[in-house]
Design an enzyme around this catalytic site. Structure first.
Site, short mmCIF file in Angstrom:
data_model
loop_
_atom_site.label_atom_id
_atom_site.label_comp_id
_atom_site.label_asym_id
_atom_site.label_seq_id
_atom_site.Cartn_x
_atom_site.Cartn_y
_atom_site.Cartn_z
N HIS A 13 -0.15 -40.43 27.40
CA HIS A 13 1.09 -39.66 27.35
C HIS A 13 0.94 -38.61 26.24
CE1 HIS A 13 3.64 -43.16 29.20
NE2 HIS A 13 2.82 -42.61 30.06
N ARG A 42 7.50 -37.73 26.08
CA ARG A 42 8.64 -38.40 26.72
C ARG A 42 8.83 -39.73 26.03
NH1 ARG A 42 7.77 -38.78 32.88
NH2 ARG A 42 9.71 -37.64 33.09
N THR A 43 10.07 -40.08 25.76
CA THR A 43 10.36 -41.42 25.25
C THR A 43 10.89 -42.26 26.40
OG1 THR A 43 10.84 -40.61 23.02
CG2 THR A 43 11.72 -42.76 23.61
N HIS A 44 10.25 -43.40 26.62
CA HIS A 44 10.69 -44.30 27.69
C HIS A 44 11.75 -45.27 27.18
CE1 HIS A 44 6.76 -42.90 29.17
NE2 HIS A 44 7.23 -43.14 30.38
N GLU A 75 6.55 -54.42 38.37
CA GLU A 75 7.39 -55.31 39.16
C GLU A 75 6.59 -56.50 39.70
OE1 GLU A 75 7.09 -51.95 39.77
OE2 GLU A 75 8.79 -51.66 38.44
N SER A 88 10.93 -44.07 34.16
CA SER A 88 11.33 -42.95 33.31
C SER A 88 12.43 -42.03 33.85
CB SER A 88 10.11 -42.08 33.02
OG SER A 88 9.60 -41.52 34.22
N ASN A 130 -0.43 -45.62 42.03
CA ASN A 130 -0.84 -46.94 42.50
C ASN A 130 0.14 -47.42 43.57
OD1 ASN A 130 0.84 -47.23 39.79
ND2 ASN A 130 1.31 -49.00 41.06
I1 8IG Z 1 2.07 -45.01 36.61
O1 8IG Z 1 4.00 -49.60 39.92
C1 8IG Z 1 3.32 -46.41 37.22
N1 8IG Z 1 4.49 -46.54 36.62
N2 8IG Z 1 7.89 -49.59 37.52
N3 8IG Z 1 5.93 -49.59 38.74
C2 8IG Z 1 6.69 -49.08 37.74
N4 8IG Z 1 6.30 -48.06 36.99
C3 8IG Z 1 5.09 -47.55 37.24
C4 8IG Z 1 4.24 -48.03 38.23
C5 8IG Z 1 4.68 -49.11 39.03
N5 8IG Z 1 3.12 -47.30 38.20
#
Ligand code: 8IG
Length: 274
Positions: free
Chosen positions: A69, A91-93, A192, A211, A234
């Site tokens: 990041h 960015r702040t998550h 998840e 985010s 992904n």
């Molecule tokens: I990069 O599979 C990324 N960010 N929640 N799930 C969630 N956030 C993500 C994922 C994901 N891949």
């Protein structure tokens, strides 16, 4: 010193904007882009960087918490236009536990710098098997499962057409192959479970991330028109048989980088000329 004012998040954003204007020499930025996972190099084709400031030198921002990041705030003279883009690589998550003010600060600063549009980008998990890692997707709407809001007090904001239909149409003029999807924001930082991914799917979700929903709400409140762009880095958990890894996320970003840079530059120019 008037502490009530100093504590007001919009006042902090105004202070940040003044520092950015001073240090960059750009009094007015027309558009802002927030670069998420996989989008780090995506501003490369926008134009010439006229200023680059480490985020932690600007009020309200902090050093990046996650490898991959960015952490810089760049002013870019957009090639072929008289306009300037503010690229926020910081960015702040919500999962960083710095509070919703820190989450909202980047988009509030963008608005205070004069931007009327913000392009929010992210890396996320995909729920549709046809979206291979590296596929960019337009966000059409979101489901906020964080249980939080970036807004404080009785601040009632309409979120109809939050992800501007007009801007999505412009993006599809640039690249008609762009799909659209509903972004589901979880709190994170864990990914998840497969059962949660199935829940998100039955709710109407197509993308899962950590985010953009909270930032979009704050951006709308700040008066910005919003374009949301996800990079599927992904397949979400359980969608493919292989487990998720941060390494996979970074690699999908690296591989998609040239296409994203071209896409983001073309979309930005299209928005600015409209
Ligand atoms: I990069 O599979 C990324 N960010 N929640 N799930 C969630 N956030 C993500 C994922 C994901 N891949």
């Amino acid at each position: 010193m008037d502490t009530a004012r100093a504590d007001d998040p919009l006042e902090v954003a105004d202070r940040s904007a003044r520092v950015i204007a001073e240090r960059s020499g750009i009094a007015h930025h027309d558009i802002a882009l927030v670069l998420g996972s996989g989008w780090g190099g995506a501003a490369a084709e926008l134009g010439k960087a006229v200023s680059e400031i480490p985020a932690e030198e600007i009020p309200g921002f902090s050093a990046p918490a996650v490898a991959g990041h960015g952490g810089r705030i760049t002013s870019i003279a957009v090639a072929g236009t008289e306009r300037h883009a503010l690229v926020l690589g910081a960015r702040t998550h919500f999962y960083e536990d710095r509070g919703v003010r820190a989450v909202a600060h980047a988009v509030r600063t963008a608005a205070a710098c004069g931007a009327s549009t913000v392009v929010l980008t992210n890396g996320c998990g995909g729920l549709r098997p046809e979206w291979a890692p590296g596929t960019p997707v337009l966000i059409s709407d979101h489901i906020n499962l964080t249980g939080a809001s970036p807004l404080e007090g009785a601040t009632f904001v309409d979120l109809t057409d939050l992800y501007s239909t007009r801007l999505r149409a412009l993006a599809r003029e640039v690249d008609p192959s762009l799909d659209e999807g509903v972004y589901v924001q979880f709190r994170g930082p864990h990914y998840e479970t497969p059962a949660e991914v199935q829940m998100a799917r039955r709710m109407g979700g197509d993308l899962v991330g950590m985010s953009t929903a909270l930032e979009a709400i704050a951006a709308r409140h700040a008066g910005l028109e919003i374009l949301g762009l996800s990079l599927v880095t992904n397949p979400a958990a359980g969608i493919s048989p292989t487990p998720l890894s941060h390494e996979e996320v970074l690699e999908a970003g690296r591989d998609a980088a040239p296409r994203l840079a071209t896409l983001l530059a073309a979309i930005t120019r299209r928005i600015l000329e409209d």
